[in-house]
Design an enzyme around this catalytic site. Structure first.
Site, PDB file in Angstrom:
ATOM      1  N   CYS A  52      76.380 -38.982 -29.481  1.00 62.35           N
ATOM      2  CA  CYS A  52      76.150 -38.353 -30.893  1.00 62.35           C
ATOM      3  C   CYS A  52      74.724 -37.865 -30.796  1.00 62.35           C
ATOM      4  O   CYS A  52      74.106 -37.598 -29.781  1.00 62.35           O
ATOM      5  CB  CYS A  52      76.730 -39.148 -31.837  1.00 62.35           C
ATOM      6  SG  CYS A  52      75.519 -40.723 -31.946  1.00 62.35           S
ATOM      7  N   GLY A  53      74.163 -37.681 -32.161  1.00 64.02           N
ATOM      8  CA  GLY A  53      72.855 -37.281 -32.098  1.00 64.02           C
ATOM      9  C   GLY A  53      71.780 -38.143 -31.489  1.00 64.02           C
ATOM     10  O   GLY A  53      70.738 -37.781 -30.889  1.00 64.02           O
ATOM     11  N   THR A  54      72.043 -39.487 -31.885  1.00 63.75           N
ATOM     12  CA  THR A  54      71.130 -40.278 -31.579  1.00 63.75           C
ATOM     13  C   THR A  54      71.518 -41.439 -30.739  1.00 63.75           C
ATOM     14  O   THR A  54      71.053 -42.447 -30.221  1.00 63.75           O
ATOM     15  CB  THR A  54      70.454 -41.120 -32.857  1.00 63.75           C
ATOM     16  OG1 THR A  54      71.814 -41.878 -33.698  1.00 63.75           O
ATOM     17  CG2 THR A  54      69.761 -40.268 -34.108  1.00 63.75           C
ATOM     18  N   ARG A  87      69.995 -35.709 -29.405  1.00 61.61           N
ATOM     19  CA  ARG A  87      68.729 -35.215 -29.987  1.00 61.61           C
ATOM     20  C   ARG A  87      67.613 -36.032 -29.646  1.00 61.61           C
ATOM     21  O   ARG A  87      66.584 -35.807 -30.116  1.00 61.61           O
ATOM     22  CB  ARG A  87      69.006 -35.159 -31.392  1.00 61.61           C
ATOM     23  CG  ARG A  87      70.140 -34.194 -31.869  1.00 61.61           C
ATOM     24  CD  ARG A  87      70.369 -34.455 -33.316  1.00 61.61           C
ATOM     25  NE  ARG A  87      71.598 -33.528 -33.834  1.00 61.61           N
ATOM     26  CZ  ARG A  87      72.216 -33.617 -34.848  1.00 61.61           C
ATOM     27  NH1 ARG A  87      72.121 -34.848 -35.638  1.00 61.61           N
ATOM     28  NH2 ARG A  87      72.972 -32.917 -35.294  1.00 61.61           N
ATOM     29  N   ASP A  97      80.567 -36.579 -30.785  1.00 64.87           N
ATOM     30  CA  ASP A  97      80.912 -35.606 -32.139  1.00 64.87           C
ATOM     31  C   ASP A  97      80.128 -34.247 -31.828  1.00 64.87           C
ATOM     32  O   ASP A  97      79.718 -33.993 -30.683  1.00 64.87           O
ATOM     33  CB  ASP A  97      80.091 -36.432 -33.130  1.00 64.87           C
ATOM     34  CG  ASP A  97      78.595 -36.388 -33.169  1.00 64.87           C
ATOM     35  OD1 ASP A  97      77.869 -35.875 -32.159  1.00 64.87           O
ATOM     36  OD2 ASP A  97      77.943 -37.147 -34.360  1.00 64.87           O
ATOM     37  N   HIS A 135      73.025 -57.040 -16.951  1.00 67.17           N
ATOM     38  CA  HIS A 135      72.747 -58.427 -17.562  1.00 67.17           C
ATOM     39  C   HIS A 135      73.963 -58.682 -18.704  1.00 67.17           C
ATOM     40  O   HIS A 135      74.414 -59.539 -19.131  1.00 67.17           O
ATOM     41  CB  HIS A 135      71.558 -58.486 -18.284  1.00 67.17           C
ATOM     42  CG  HIS A 135      70.492 -58.768 -17.194  1.00 67.17           C
ATOM     43  ND1 HIS A 135      69.047 -59.237 -17.559  1.00 67.17           N
ATOM     44  CD2 HIS A 135      70.197 -58.983 -15.941  1.00 67.17           C
ATOM     45  CE1 HIS A 135      68.337 -59.506 -16.618  1.00 67.17           C
ATOM     46  NE2 HIS A 135      69.259 -59.106 -15.501  1.00 67.17           N
ATOM     47  N   ASN A 136      74.115 -57.103 -19.298  1.00 66.63           N
ATOM     48  CA  ASN A 136      75.107 -57.167 -20.651  1.00 66.63           C
ATOM     49  C   ASN A 136      76.343 -56.948 -20.456  1.00 66.63           C
ATOM     50  O   ASN A 136      77.117 -56.945 -21.316  1.00 66.63           O
ATOM     51  CB  ASN A 136      74.308 -56.275 -21.828  1.00 66.63           C
ATOM     52  CG  ASN A 136      72.858 -56.641 -21.928  1.00 66.63           C
ATOM     53  OD1 ASN A 136      72.075 -55.772 -21.666  1.00 66.63           O
ATOM     54  ND2 ASN A 136      72.474 -57.942 -22.416  1.00 66.63           N
ATOM     55  N   GLY A 188      74.959 -44.213 -34.125  1.00 69.18           N
ATOM     56  CA  GLY A 188      75.953 -44.556 -34.835  1.00 69.18           C
ATOM     57  C   GLY A 188      77.050 -44.818 -33.968  1.00 69.18           C
ATOM     58  O   GLY A 188      78.043 -45.657 -34.467  1.00 69.18           O
ATOM     59  N   HIS A 219      74.766 -64.721 -16.512  1.00 69.74           N
ATOM     60  CA  HIS A 219      75.086 -63.763 -17.714  1.00 69.74           C
ATOM     61  C   HIS A 219      76.505 -63.865 -18.093  1.00 69.74           C
ATOM     62  O   HIS A 219      76.753 -63.350 -19.292  1.00 69.74           O
ATOM     63  CB  HIS A 219      74.658 -62.240 -17.006  1.00 69.74           C
ATOM     64  CG  HIS A 219      73.378 -62.059 -16.396  1.00 69.74           C
ATOM     65  ND1 HIS A 219      72.213 -62.157 -17.580  1.00 69.74           N
ATOM     66  CD2 HIS A 219      72.789 -62.062 -15.321  1.00 69.74           C
ATOM     67  CE1 HIS A 219      71.107 -62.076 -16.929  1.00 69.74           C
ATOM     68  NE2 HIS A 219      71.511 -61.903 -15.342  1.00 69.74           N
TER      69      HIS A 219
HETATM   70  C1  RB5 Z   1      75.405 -36.253 -37.117  1.00 66.37           C
HETATM   71  O1  RB5 Z   1      74.653 -35.236 -37.958  1.00 66.37           O
HETATM   72  C2  RB5 Z   1      74.681 -37.391 -36.554  1.00 66.37           C
HETATM   73  O2  RB5 Z   1      74.524 -38.244 -37.628  1.00 66.37           O
HETATM   74  C3  RB5 Z   1      75.413 -38.339 -35.565  1.00 66.37           C
HETATM   75  O3  RB5 Z   1      75.485 -37.246 -34.448  1.00 66.37           O
HETATM   76  C4  RB5 Z   1      74.705 -39.500 -34.953  1.00 66.37           C
HETATM   77  O4  RB5 Z   1      73.361 -39.407 -34.751  1.00 66.37           O
HETATM   78  C5  RB5 Z   1      75.033 -40.698 -35.807  1.00 66.37           C
HETATM   79  O5  RB5 Z   1      74.397 -41.859 -35.451  1.00 66.37           O
END
Ligand code: RB5
Length: 141
Positions: free
Chosen positions: A64-66, A108, A8, A97-98, A69, A132
């Site tokens: 994505c950011g984290t 981020r 994203d 393993h997975n 998601g 496994h």
């Molecule tokens: C976008 O702001 C953020 O929510 C997305 O990149 C992600 O971190 C979602 O899990």
């Protein structure tokens, strides 16, 4: 090996950098996004997950950011084993393993240098099979 990649807006810079710096030896299918305009990560996760389960690519990478998601969304697709990894050891074990078939990264959370190590480790580690395999089959059931 064919690797499908998607991100994203939060993962765009990392996606482009990984393609240039660590994915040069792989055949890459880049499913975007390609602009900083905000997009919804489940839409990208779905595209990448579909490419993996249909065999268009062997492995997928989502950013994505984290990385959270993307893993939640991709994991809803039957046959996908998505792993969010923040270190090379988790990346190695998610493969051996997975048998993870999608790597999720948080742009981020991890810096580019660490992300490069995670990706290189993840793509070069084979599934260990043996005990496994039974456990992976239970996930599918
Ligand atoms: C976008 O702001 C953020 O929510 C997305 O990149 C992600 O971190 C979602 O899990």
């Amino acid at each position: 090996m064919k690797v499908v990649i998607g991100c994203d807006h939060a993962g765009l810079a990392m996606k482009d950098a990984l393609i240039d710096r660590v994915l040069t030896d792989y055949e890459i299918i880049d499913l975007g996004t390609d602009s900083p305009t905000p997009v919804d990560y489940p839409d990208i996760a779905r595209k990448v997950a579909d490419a993996v389960v249909t065999g268009r690519a062997e492995q997928g990478i989502l950013i994505c950011g984290t990385g959270i998601g993307m893993a939640m969304a991709a994991g809803k697709v039957s046959g996908i084993r998505a792993a969010t990894c923040t270190d090379p050891y988790s990346a190695e074990l998610s493969r051996s393993h997975n048998n993870a078939n999608i790597l999720c990264l948080g742009a981020r959370i991890v810096g580019l240098g660490l992300a490069e190590k995670i990706v290189a480790t993840w793509l070069s580690t084979p599934f260990a099979r043996g005990r496994h395999t039974r456990r992976i089959e239970k996930i599918e059931q």
